[in-house]
Write a protein that holds these residues in place. Sequence first.
Motif, PDB file in Angstrom:
ATOM      1  N   THR A 110       0.824  -1.211   0.000  1.00 22.65           N
ATOM      2  CA  THR A 110       0.000   0.000   0.000  1.00 22.65           C
ATOM      3  C   THR A 110       0.862   1.268   0.000  1.00 22.65           C
ATOM      4  O   THR A 110       1.846   1.355   0.736  1.00 22.65           O
ATOM      5  CB  THR A 110      -0.938  -0.004   1.231  1.00 22.65           C
ATOM      6  N   ASN A 111       0.476   2.211  -0.843  1.00 22.13           N
ATOM      7  CA  ASN A 111       1.138   3.525  -0.952  1.00 22.13           C
ATOM      8  C   ASN A 111       2.595   3.452  -1.404  1.00 22.13           C
ATOM      9  O   ASN A 111       3.357   4.412  -1.207  1.00 22.13           O
ATOM     10  CB  ASN A 111       1.021   4.317   0.364  1.00 22.13           C
ATOM     11  N   LEU A 112       2.964   2.341  -2.042  1.00 19.77           N
ATOM     12  CA  LEU A 112       4.338   2.221  -2.551  1.00 19.77           C
ATOM     13  C   LEU A 112       4.696   3.387  -3.485  1.00 19.77           C
ATOM     14  O   LEU A 112       5.821   3.874  -3.483  1.00 19.77           O
ATOM     15  CB  LEU A 112       4.506   0.896  -3.314  1.00 19.77           C
ATOM     16  N   TYR A 113       3.734   3.846  -4.264  1.00 27.62           N
ATOM     17  CA  TYR A 113       4.027   4.850  -5.297  1.00 27.62           C
ATOM     18  C   TYR A 113       3.776   6.295  -4.855  1.00 27.62           C
ATOM     19  O   TYR A 113       3.755   7.196  -5.682  1.00 27.62           O
ATOM     20  CB  TYR A 113       3.218   4.540  -6.560  1.00 27.62           C
ATOM     21  N   LYS A 114       3.590   6.499  -3.545  1.00 29.83           N
ATOM     22  CA  LYS A 114       3.297   7.859  -3.049  1.00 29.83           C
ATOM     23  C   LYS A 114       4.379   8.859  -3.458  1.00 29.83           C
ATOM     24  O   LYS A 114       4.082  10.005  -3.825  1.00 29.83           O
ATOM     25  CB  LYS A 114       3.163   7.817  -1.520  1.00 29.83           C
ATOM     26  N   GLU A 115       5.622   8.420  -3.457  1.00 32.17           N
ATOM     27  CA  GLU A 115       6.743   9.299  -3.847  1.00 32.17           C
ATOM     28  C   GLU A 115       6.642   9.716  -5.321  1.00 32.17           C
ATOM     29  O   GLU A 115       7.010  10.834  -5.685  1.00 32.17           O
ATOM     30  CB  GLU A 115       8.065   8.545  -3.619  1.00 32.17           C
ATOM     31  N   LEU A 116       6.140   8.820  -6.138  1.00 30.77           N
ATOM     32  CA  LEU A 116       5.948   9.143  -7.563  1.00 30.77           C
ATOM     33  C   LEU A 116       4.771  10.097  -7.727  1.00 30.77           C
ATOM     34  O   LEU A 116       4.820  11.042  -8.515  1.00 30.77           O
ATOM     35  CB  LEU A 116       5.710   7.865  -8.381  1.00 30.77           C
ATOM     36  N   ILE A 117       3.707   9.852  -6.978  1.00 29.81           N
ATOM     37  CA  ILE A 117       2.509  10.705  -7.033  1.00 29.81           C
ATOM     38  C   ILE A 117       2.865  12.146  -6.660  1.00 29.81           C
ATOM     39  O   ILE A 117       2.367  13.093  -7.252  1.00 29.81           O
ATOM     40  CB  ILE A 117       1.408  10.137  -6.091  1.00 29.81           C
ATOM     41  N   ASP A 118       3.768  12.299  -5.699  1.00 27.31           N
ATOM     42  CA  ASP A 118       4.146  13.636  -5.197  1.00 27.31           C
ATOM     43  C   ASP A 118       5.291  14.289  -5.993  1.00 27.31           C
ATOM     44  O   ASP A 118       5.667  15.427  -5.709  1.00 27.31           O
ATOM     45  CB  ASP A 118       4.569  13.543  -3.724  1.00 27.31           C
ATOM     46  N   HIS A 119       5.830  13.584  -6.980  1.00 28.58           N
ATOM     47  CA  HIS A 119       6.991  14.120  -7.719  1.00 28.58           C
ATOM     48  C   HIS A 119       6.585  15.322  -8.577  1.00 28.58           C
ATOM     49  O   HIS A 119       5.553  15.293  -9.251  1.00 28.58           O
ATOM     50  CB  HIS A 119       7.590  13.017  -8.614  1.00 28.58           C
ATOM     51  N   PRO A 120       7.386  16.401  -8.566  1.00 29.12           N
ATOM     52  CA  PRO A 120       6.991  17.618  -9.298  1.00 29.12           C
ATOM     53  C   PRO A 120       6.818  17.434 -10.815  1.00 29.12           C
ATOM     54  O   PRO A 120       6.085  18.203 -11.442  1.00 29.12           O
ATOM     55  CB  PRO A 120       8.125  18.612  -8.992  1.00 29.12           C
ATOM     56  N   GLN A 121       7.486  16.437 -11.408  1.00 28.46           N
ATOM     57  CA  GLN A 121       7.347  16.255 -12.865  1.00 28.46           C
ATOM     58  C   GLN A 121       6.187  15.325 -13.239  1.00 28.46           C
ATOM     59  O   GLN A 121       5.952  15.076 -14.418  1.00 28.46           O
ATOM     60  CB  GLN A 121       8.640  15.706 -13.478  1.00 28.46           C
ATOM     61  N   VAL A 122       5.485  14.825 -12.234  1.00 24.83           N
ATOM     62  CA  VAL A 122       4.377  13.895 -12.503  1.00 24.83           C
ATOM     63  C   VAL A 122       3.041  14.632 -12.397  1.00 24.83           C
ATOM     64  O   VAL A 122       2.706  15.197 -11.363  1.00 24.83           O
ATOM     65  CB  VAL A 122       4.412  12.699 -11.515  1.00 24.83           C
ATOM     66  N   ASN A 178     -11.361  -1.823  -7.227  1.00 30.91           N
ATOM     67  CA  ASN A 178     -11.788  -0.649  -6.450  1.00 30.91           C
ATOM     68  C   ASN A 178     -11.301  -0.718  -5.006  1.00 30.91           C
ATOM     69  O   ASN A 178     -10.841   0.273  -4.447  1.00 30.91           O
ATOM     70  CB  ASN A 178     -13.322  -0.534  -6.466  1.00 30.91           C
ATOM     71  N   GLN A 179     -11.410  -1.903  -4.397  1.00 34.00           N
ATOM     72  CA  GLN A 179     -10.993  -2.062  -3.006  1.00 34.00           C
ATOM     73  C   GLN A 179      -9.502  -1.795  -2.854  1.00 34.00           C
ATOM     74  O   GLN A 179      -9.065  -1.077  -1.946  1.00 34.00           O
ATOM     75  CB  GLN A 179     -11.342  -3.472  -2.500  1.00 34.00           C
ATOM     76  N   LYS A 180      -8.697  -2.356  -3.774  1.00 37.98           N
ATOM     77  CA  LYS A 180      -7.245  -2.156  -3.720  1.00 37.98           C
ATOM     78  C   LYS A 180      -6.893  -0.688  -3.963  1.00 37.98           C
ATOM     79  O   LYS A 180      -5.989  -0.138  -3.345  1.00 37.98           O
ATOM     80  CB  LYS A 180      -6.557  -3.050  -4.760  1.00 37.98           C
ATOM     81  N   LEU A 181      -7.618  -0.060  -4.879  1.00 35.08           N
ATOM     82  CA  LEU A 181      -7.353   1.341  -5.211  1.00 35.08           C
ATOM     83  C   LEU A 181      -7.613   2.254  -4.010  1.00 35.08           C
ATOM     84  O   LEU A 181      -6.821   3.155  -3.731  1.00 35.08           O
ATOM     85  CB  LEU A 181      -8.242   1.757  -6.391  1.00 35.08           C
ATOM     86  N   LYS A 182      -8.705   1.997  -3.293  1.00 32.48           N
ATOM     87  CA  LYS A 182      -9.085   2.818  -2.130  1.00 32.48           C
ATOM     88  C   LYS A 182      -7.979   2.881  -1.083  1.00 32.48           C
ATOM     89  O   LYS A 182      -7.876   3.839  -0.326  1.00 32.48           O
ATOM     90  CB  LYS A 182     -10.341   2.238  -1.472  1.00 32.48           C
ATOM     91  N   GLU A 183      -7.169   1.826  -1.018  1.00 33.68           N
ATOM     92  CA  GLU A 183      -6.126   1.745   0.014  1.00 33.68           C
ATOM     93  C   GLU A 183      -4.907   2.615  -0.321  1.00 33.68           C
ATOM     94  O   GLU A 183      -4.032   2.815   0.522  1.00 33.68           O
ATOM     95  CB  GLU A 183      -5.698   0.281   0.181  1.00 33.68           C
ATOM     96  N   ASN A 184      -4.835   3.128  -1.557  1.00 33.11           N
ATOM     97  CA  ASN A 184      -3.652   3.884  -2.005  1.00 33.11           C
ATOM     98  C   ASN A 184      -3.984   5.364  -2.190  1.00 33.11           C
ATOM     99  O   ASN A 184      -4.734   5.738  -3.105  1.00 33.11           O
ATOM    100  CB  ASN A 184      -3.139   3.291  -3.320  1.00 33.11           C
ATOM    101  N   ASP A 185      -3.425   6.212  -1.318  1.00 32.56           N
ATOM    102  CA  ASP A 185      -3.722   7.652  -1.349  1.00 32.56           C
ATOM    103  C   ASP A 185      -3.214   8.293  -2.637  1.00 32.56           C
ATOM    104  O   ASP A 185      -2.052   8.113  -3.006  1.00 32.56           O
ATOM    105  CB  ASP A 185      -3.055   8.355  -0.156  1.00 32.56           C
ATOM    106  N   GLY A 186      -4.093   9.063  -3.270  1.00 35.35           N
ATOM    107  CA  GLY A 186      -3.671   9.851  -4.433  1.00 35.35           C
ATOM    108  C   GLY A 186      -3.621   9.083  -5.737  1.00 35.35           C
ATOM    109  O   GLY A 186      -3.386   9.675  -6.797  1.00 35.35           O
ATOM    110  N   LEU A 187      -3.829   7.774  -5.694  1.00 34.29           N
ATOM    111  CA  LEU A 187      -3.839   6.961  -6.913  1.00 34.29           C
ATOM    112  C   LEU A 187      -5.267   6.931  -7.446  1.00 34.29           C
ATOM    113  O   LEU A 187      -6.200   6.675  -6.691  1.00 34.29           O
ATOM    114  CB  LEU A 187      -3.358   5.542  -6.570  1.00 34.29           C
ATOM    115  N   ILE A 188      -5.450   7.237  -8.739  1.00 34.40           N
ATOM    116  CA  ILE A 188      -6.802   7.209  -9.318  1.00 34.40           C
ATOM    117  C   ILE A 188      -6.877   6.128 -10.401  1.00 34.40           C
ATOM    118  O   ILE A 188      -5.856   5.657 -10.897  1.00 34.40           O
ATOM    119  CB  ILE A 188      -7.231   8.587  -9.882  1.00 34.40           C
ATOM    120  N   ALA A 189      -8.076   5.758 -10.770  1.00 33.35           N
ATOM    121  CA  ALA A 189      -8.269   4.649 -11.716  1.00 33.35           C
ATOM    122  C   ALA A 189      -8.088   5.082 -13.166  1.00 33.35           C
ATOM    123  O   ALA A 189      -8.384   6.216 -13.544  1.00 33.35           O
ATOM    124  CB  ALA A 189      -9.664   4.061 -11.535  1.00 33.35           C
ATOM    125  N   SER A 190      -7.604   4.149 -13.959  1.00 32.63           N
ATOM    126  CA  SER A 190      -7.732   4.238 -15.419  1.00 32.63           C
ATOM    127  C   SER A 190      -8.097   2.832 -15.877  1.00 32.63           C
ATOM    128  O   SER A 190      -7.249   2.074 -16.338  1.00 32.63           O
ATOM    129  CB  SER A 190      -6.438   4.711 -16.065  1.00 32.63           C
TER     130      SER A 190
END
Length: 294
Positions: free
Chosen positions: A220-232, A248-260
């Motif tokens: 969970t939230n492994l990619y938070k650093e990528l989500i917060d990166h200024p070039q992203v 949907n359940q897995k997505l809800k657990e990850n802050d700032g990650l949205i679906a595609s």
Amino acid sequence: MNQSQFEKIKNGKGFIAALDQSGGSTPKALAAYGISEDAFSNEAEMFELVHKMRTRIITSPAFDSKYILGAILFEQTMDSKIEGMYTADYLAEKKGIVPFLKVDKGLAEEANGVQLMKPITDLDETLKRANERHIFGTKMRSVIKEANLEGIKAVVEQQFEIGKQIIAAGLVPIIEPEVDIHSPEKEKCEELLKAEILRHLNNLSENENVMLKVTIPTKTNLYKELIDHPQVVRVVALSGGYSTDVANQKLKENDGLIASFSRALSQDLNHDQTDEEFNAALEKAVQSIYEASI
């Protein structure tokens, strides 16, 4: 670049709909929609049927910019029209939804535990047409199956190299290094992938912006650093074969990650449904994916 579209994608609430099944995956998408392969006898007829399916989705009242920020199109969809307008213009002007274009030509054979993209020989021409058709950004997909550092490095390098070409054409690339959800080394793959992506992001200049499309991570939230990166601009997640509910359940657990999502968006839609049934099924999927994304 359209600044209001940029702001919508960067800061808007909602998700990105993936309507970009291409030649290889189109028969499967049609079959899931209730149209079997004996309904068409050549590629042109097949694409006409899939355009009708996409038109039905896009024109549905459930396909609403209150919930949907953007939509990823296949090249043939970009060149087709909805109610007399090119699809991207219809999305932007009638729906307020930002149009993206899938630009890859499919996957190469597996090597070093990954599938790179096949060469995109006509990319410059495609990007020129994308600009003429008022496309905002692009999407291209590779697949990672094993925690092989050499393979993962090659995937990320290829994605960013082509991504820079797309940035130079004035578009925002969605870089998509999918990790196979069935990989026994999924978590290890994701750790290696994150480190490689971060290395490439840190080498971008401040006017080079990318989006990322990733498999929902095991940790969970492994990619938070990528989500917060200024070039992203935004990090979006693919459903990767998970059912809508699981994704949907897995997505809800990850802050700032949205679906595609692609399959998870359309899995309950059927060719034989009345418009009322179709719109209700699409609305249910849209609402659930939106809730998970916010």
